[in-house]
Design an enzyme around this catalytic site. Structure first.
Site, short mmCIF file in Angstrom:
data_model
loop_
_atom_site.label_atom_id
_atom_site.label_comp_id
_atom_site.label_asym_id
_atom_site.label_seq_id
_atom_site.Cartn_x
_atom_site.Cartn_y
_atom_site.Cartn_z
N GLY A 158 -9.52 2.20 -9.35
CA GLY A 158 -8.17 2.71 -9.59
C GLY A 158 -8.18 3.76 -10.68
O GLY A 158 -8.51 4.92 -10.45
N GLY A 159 -7.85 3.35 -11.91
CA GLY A 159 -7.72 4.28 -13.03
C GLY A 159 -8.87 5.27 -13.17
O GLY A 159 -8.64 6.49 -13.32
N GLU A 211 -0.86 -4.90 -5.63
CA GLU A 211 0.42 -4.27 -5.99
C GLU A 211 1.39 -4.30 -4.81
O GLU A 211 2.60 -4.45 -5.00
CB GLU A 211 0.17 -2.84 -6.50
CG GLU A 211 -0.44 -2.87 -7.90
CD GLU A 211 -1.38 -1.73 -8.22
OE1 GLU A 211 -1.32 -0.68 -7.56
OE2 GLU A 211 -2.20 -1.89 -9.15
N GLU A 262 -10.53 -8.09 -5.72
CA GLU A 262 -9.91 -7.50 -6.91
C GLU A 262 -9.12 -8.56 -7.66
O GLU A 262 -7.95 -8.83 -7.30
CB GLU A 262 -8.97 -6.37 -6.50
CG GLU A 262 -9.65 -5.24 -5.75
CD GLU A 262 -8.82 -3.97 -5.82
OE1 GLU A 262 -9.33 -2.98 -6.33
OE2 GLU A 262 -7.66 -3.99 -5.40
N ASN A 285 -8.73 4.67 -5.40
CA ASN A 285 -7.32 4.41 -5.08
C ASN A 285 -6.47 5.09 -6.15
O ASN A 285 -6.36 4.60 -7.26
CB ASN A 285 -7.09 2.89 -5.06
CG ASN A 285 -5.63 2.52 -4.88
OD1 ASN A 285 -4.81 3.38 -4.53
ND2 ASN A 285 -5.30 1.27 -5.12
N TRP A 286 -5.89 6.22 -5.78
CA TRP A 286 -5.14 7.00 -6.78
C TRP A 286 -3.77 6.41 -7.07
O TRP A 286 -3.08 6.85 -8.00
CB TRP A 286 -4.97 8.44 -6.30
CG TRP A 286 -6.25 9.23 -6.17
CD1 TRP A 286 -7.52 8.77 -6.42
CD2 TRP A 286 -6.38 10.59 -5.76
NE1 TRP A 286 -8.42 9.77 -6.19
CE2 TRP A 286 -7.75 10.90 -5.78
CE3 TRP A 286 -5.48 11.58 -5.38
CZ2 TRP A 286 -8.24 12.17 -5.44
CZ3 TRP A 286 -5.95 12.83 -5.03
CH2 TRP A 286 -7.32 13.11 -5.07
N LYS A 287 -3.33 5.48 -6.25
CA LYS A 287 -2.00 4.87 -6.42
C LYS A 287 -0.91 5.97 -6.47
O LYS A 287 -1.09 7.01 -5.82
CB LYS A 287 -1.98 3.97 -7.66
CG LYS A 287 -3.15 2.98 -7.64
CD LYS A 287 -3.09 1.91 -8.68
CE LYS A 287 -4.33 1.03 -8.56
NZ LYS A 287 -4.32 -0.12 -9.46
N HIS A 306 -3.49 -4.88 -0.92
CA HIS A 306 -3.66 -4.59 -2.35
C HIS A 306 -2.66 -5.45 -3.15
O HIS A 306 -1.52 -5.64 -2.73
CB HIS A 306 -3.45 -3.10 -2.65
CG HIS A 306 -3.87 -2.76 -4.04
ND1 HIS A 306 -3.07 -3.00 -5.13
CD2 HIS A 306 -5.02 -2.24 -4.52
CE1 HIS A 306 -3.71 -2.64 -6.23
NE2 HIS A 306 -4.90 -2.17 -5.88
P1 PGA Z 1 -8.22 -0.33 -11.68
O1 PGA Z 1 -7.54 -0.59 -10.22
O2 PGA Z 1 -9.60 0.19 -11.40
O3 PGA Z 1 -7.33 0.65 -12.35
O4 PGA Z 1 -8.26 -1.65 -12.34
C1 PGA Z 1 -8.26 -1.06 -9.14
C2 PGA Z 1 -7.37 -1.14 -7.94
O5 PGA Z 1 -6.17 -1.43 -8.09
O6 PGA Z 1 -7.82 -0.91 -6.79
#
Ligand code: PGA
Length: 248
Positions: free
Chosen positions: A232-233, A95, A165, A9-11, A93
């Site tokens: 994510g990161g 966020e 998550e 997930n590149w956000k 998600h």
């Molecule tokens: P993260 O994010 O690996 O940067 O903790 C995971 C996600 O939000 O899917």
């Protein structure tokens, strides 16, 4: 058997050149045959990345709206996502829940809209730190699933994907321990068994997400009820993401 999945997930990160570079490096690496790789780039990059794809990964949308078309400025429809090569969407998600006020009712609508449009999805759930500290994480996550996902029939949920998550682990560098992850994943599998059947529960992939990295992926993926990760990161770094894929 649930499929093994590593999803990135590149956000809201990268620009087109960086996205090309990252995907080039992901394409270069041999992947274990039984691991499905899914990428969730920012929406403007879906089409150009679909053009590069040799079938090594599936492309997904980080977000979509629950209408087919019309006056919804800024939103993206599932038909549009499919038309640029997307085949899967993220729903729930943390966020989107926190910054865009997506509540369990709206997420249920998204689930139904994805189903009606035959778009696969990853349903995300997970508790914030306060809930974890109060020891109520199981009840909290169960409620998220009951209110947004468990209205589905057995046939609709069979082969689906759920990502656990914990909010306190997302982007914080604070990963859930293997015990914490396995405890929640085993509970989700049990709820699926109780609501549907063991057969259905075993067909659903349960991904872990939250500061998953090359240093902890192997032990997380070795847990009995962890079928992969939503990253994510670490998915923004080709070396790290490739290493996570190889952790199976
Ligand atoms: P993260 O994010 O690996 O940067 O903790 C995971 C996600 O939000 O899917």
């Amino acid at each position: 058997m649930a499929q093994k999945i590593v999803a990135g997930n590149w956000k809201m990160n990268l620009e087109l050149e960086g996205a090309f570079e990252l995907v080039d490096k992901i394409l270069d690496e041999d992947k274990p045959e039984d691991v499905r790789v899914v990428l969730f780039p920012p929406a403007p990059f879906m089409y150009p990345l679909a053009m590069l794809n040799d079938g090594s990964f599936d492309l997904g949308a980080q977000n979509f709206y629950v209408k087919n078309s019309g006056a919804f400025t800024g939103e993206i429809s599932l038909a549009q996502i499919k038309s640029v090569g997307g085949s899967i969407g993220l729903i729930g998600h943390s966020e989107r829940r926190a910054y865009f006020a997506e509540n369990n009712n709206f997420l249920k609508e998204k689930v139904d809209h994805a189903l009606a449009n035959k778009l696969e999805f990853i349903f995300c759930c997970g508790e914030p730190l306060m809930i974890r500290e109060s020891g109520k994480e199981l009840e909290f996550v169960k409620m998220q699933l009951l209110e947004s996902l468990f209205h589905l029939t057995a046939d609709q949920i069979r082969g689906g994907i759920i990502a656990y998550e914990p909010v306190w682990a997302i982007g914080t560098g604070k990963t859930a321990t293997t015990e914490q992850a396995e405890h929640m994943h085993a509970a989700i599998r049990l709820w699926l068994t109780e609501k549907y059947s063991k057969d259905v529960a075993d067909s659903v992939s349960l991904l872990y997400g939250g500061s998953c990295n090359p240093g902890n992926a192997k032990e997380l993926f070795a847990c009995q009820n962890v079928d992969g990760g939503l990253i994510g990161g670490a998915s923004l770094n080709a070396v790290d993401f490739n290493a996570i894929i190889q952790s199976y």
